[in-house]
Design an enzyme around this catalytic site. Sequence first.
Site, PDB file in Angstrom:
ATOM      1  N   ARG A  50      16.893  -1.238   2.400  1.00 39.54           N
ATOM      2  CA  ARG A  50      18.114  -1.341   3.651  1.00 39.54           C
ATOM      3  C   ARG A  50      18.835  -2.705   3.227  1.00 39.54           C
ATOM      4  NH1 ARG A  50      13.899  -1.007   8.294  1.00 39.54           N
ATOM      5  NH2 ARG A  50      12.580  -2.133   6.734  1.00 39.54           N
ATOM      6  N   VAL A  94      16.519   5.619   5.182  1.00 41.73           N
ATOM      7  CA  VAL A  94      15.735   6.887   4.546  1.00 41.73           C
ATOM      8  C   VAL A  94      15.867   7.825   5.732  1.00 41.73           C
ATOM      9  CG1 VAL A  94      14.240   5.711   3.142  1.00 41.73           C
ATOM     10  CG2 VAL A  94      13.555   6.101   5.287  1.00 41.73           C
ATOM     11  N   LYS A 156      -1.242   5.640  -2.127  1.00 39.12           N
ATOM     12  CA  LYS A 156      -2.360   5.565  -1.120  1.00 39.12           C
ATOM     13  C   LYS A 156      -1.877   4.550  -0.236  1.00 39.12           C
ATOM     14  CE  LYS A 156      -5.716   2.108  -2.445  1.00 39.12           C
ATOM     15  NZ  LYS A 156      -5.948   1.632  -1.325  1.00 39.12           N
ATOM     16  N   ASP A 185      -3.373   6.980  -7.606  1.00 36.70           N
ATOM     17  CA  ASP A 185      -4.541   6.014  -7.297  1.00 36.70           C
ATOM     18  C   ASP A 185      -4.640   5.276  -8.691  1.00 36.70           C
ATOM     19  OD1 ASP A 185      -6.637   4.689  -7.343  1.00 36.70           O
ATOM     20  OD2 ASP A 185      -7.942   6.199  -6.402  1.00 36.70           O
ATOM     21  N   HIS A 186      -4.151   4.044  -8.507  1.00 31.29           N
ATOM     22  CA  HIS A 186      -3.687   3.352  -9.784  1.00 31.29           C
ATOM     23  C   HIS A 186      -5.059   2.957 -10.687  1.00 31.29           C
ATOM     24  CE1 HIS A 186      -5.012   0.051  -6.989  1.00 31.29           C
ATOM     25  NE2 HIS A 186      -5.303  -0.847  -8.260  1.00 31.29           N
ATOM     26  N   LYS A 190      -6.357   2.860 -15.262  1.00 36.63           N
ATOM     27  CA  LYS A 190      -7.160   1.576 -16.015  1.00 36.63           C
ATOM     28  C   LYS A 190      -7.759   2.186 -17.257  1.00 36.63           C
ATOM     29  CE  LYS A 190      -7.951  -1.282 -11.979  1.00 36.63           C
ATOM     30  NZ  LYS A 190      -7.118  -2.424 -12.663  1.00 36.63           N
ATOM     31  N   GLU A 224     -14.401  -8.334  -4.461  1.00 36.04           N
ATOM     32  CA  GLU A 224     -13.322  -9.086  -4.967  1.00 36.04           C
ATOM     33  C   GLU A 224     -13.673 -10.518  -4.318  1.00 36.04           C
ATOM     34  OE1 GLU A 224      -9.313  -7.023  -3.865  1.00 36.04           O
ATOM     35  OE2 GLU A 224     -10.792  -6.019  -2.497  1.00 36.04           O
ATOM     36  N   ASP A 243     -10.187   1.829   2.634  1.00 36.10           N
ATOM     37  CA  ASP A 243      -9.275   1.002   1.774  1.00 36.10           C
ATOM     38  C   ASP A 243      -9.827   1.255   0.086  1.00 36.10           C
ATOM     39  OD1 ASP A 243      -7.066  -0.445   0.903  1.00 36.10           O
ATOM     40  OD2 ASP A 243      -8.302  -2.196   0.618  1.00 36.10           O
ATOM     41  N   HIS A 248     -10.923   5.143  -4.387  1.00 36.34           N
ATOM     42  CA  HIS A 248     -11.127   4.346  -5.850  1.00 36.34           C
ATOM     43  C   HIS A 248     -12.650   4.724  -6.383  1.00 36.34           C
ATOM     44  CE1 HIS A 248      -7.296   2.373  -5.456  1.00 36.34           C
ATOM     45  NE2 HIS A 248      -7.594   1.103  -5.006  1.00 36.34           N
ATOM     46  N   LYS A 348     -14.803  -7.854   0.209  1.00 34.30           N
ATOM     47  CA  LYS A 348     -13.870  -9.026   0.009  1.00 34.30           C
ATOM     48  C   LYS A 348     -14.710 -10.539   0.286  1.00 34.30           C
ATOM     49  CE  LYS A 348      -9.616  -6.768   1.168  1.00 34.30           C
ATOM     50  NZ  LYS A 348      -8.911  -6.998  -0.338  1.00 34.30           N
TER      51      LYS A 348
END
Length: 504
Positions: A50, A94, A156, A185-186, A190, A224, A243, A248, A348
């Site tokens: 935008r 969009v 995702k 899904d990154h 890997k 993490e 998440d 994952h 986390k």
Amino acid sequence: MNTNKNVPPTIFVIFGGTGDLNSRKLAPALYNLFLDGWLPEQFAIIGTGRSELNDDAFRERLLGDINEFSRTGKVKAKTWDGFAPHVYYQQADVKTAASYKEFGQRIKALEQEWGTMPNVIYYLAVAPEFFPVIATNLAKSDLATDPERTRIVIEKPFGHDLDTARELNRLLAQHFEERQIYRIDHYLGKETVQNIMAFRFANAILEPLWNRNYIEHVQISVTEDIGVGDRAGYYDTSGALRDMIQNHLLQLLCLVAMEPPVDFTADEVRNRKVDVLRAMRRFSPDDVRESAVRGQYAPGWMQGQEVPGYREEKNANPQSNTETFAAVKFFVDNWRWQGVPFYLRTGKRLHRKASVITIQFKEPPHFIFPREATENLRHNRLVISIQPEESIRLQMQAKRPGVDMLLNTVDMVFDYEGTYTVEAPEAYETLLLDTMLGDQTLFMRGDQVEAAWELVMPILTSWQNRTSQNFPNYSADSWGPESAEALIARDGFHWFTLPLHAKK
């Protein structure tokens, strides 16, 4: 630079071109593919947003992003001069048909300039509420009618729960064929994750051991050391189970547990993953209480700095019931894995950032050595470290040097840094290249997404309907709540941390 001739001419339309995902991941990945000679001679990247920008301003913006986030470091002027002319910007709303008409005109102009029909990839690097809007408008504008050449990439979260995932799948199926839809899904891009399949199915010595007769249990931990930062507004509607585990970690479980595919075609590999999800034991309310643990981090200290608890984070709900830690015990009810527990853990503000799969084998049926020889005896374990170290370790017993028969645990190690001098590509580089080539092997299929949601919905429903009375229940720089240790200790096991030699 030698252009790879196998990659067809391609146009990338990146919705959310001025957003964080494009800045940190997509633009650096595309630049690195160009740097390594993987992009075709004829390609274009059209960023949308935008903001009022022209092509030159957008290019300058991406240059700064690539300089900051690319694994290859600062951009060289000569290389940038070859890459930048392929980058364009189009201001767009969009929700309006006019913007899609402009996309169509831009694509037609490039087709005429190149004298060929390119692949067109629509990458939705936007908030999930815009997925249906963009998909519908692409279809209404006849921008995705060719299933051979047009693709849509969706990040995702793919749905917020089972119902919304099904709804999104139905909407996409109205406008696209499944072969056009790339649910990304990154984690699956890997290098070490991809190597799980190579390690399992290219080595005949492993298959006879890869079952309930020899494997005692499996652990998958993705931990993490950071908190949610300024993402608490989003995270409060998600949580650790949604998440991380629903996508994952369950994908990693599928790679460990799947049967050998007949071949390496996309649907054959994905069929075997879906088989695993369908074989996994469903949870009753009592099972949730016995087999699933949640936690939320409290204030504390990390690396000498005081850090807030989750409820004190910016934009967080002071009475939040959202879990920042989840641990679940799963079972795969089939002949190969019957009775073998799979423990999944994520959280986390934990002691260390790491992604590790540990496969523990059963003890030998009979020990022939005297007790003093086996004081340091441990189970044989296969440890697949995804991050921070990329390695595969087989932990086994060997005699310690000396006149006495004393056993020690030793590692047989394969690690990328010690074996290869070539730097591994980032996950997004692999996945973007696969999208250009039309290879869906590393992307989730619609039924796979729904099967994963079906599995975790009883846990989500139970936790949403039952407020935790003890949040926060673990301190920063710990390994999570005590109940997570109890979950696995009841079966006579304990959580494994990183291998001894792994990097910090």
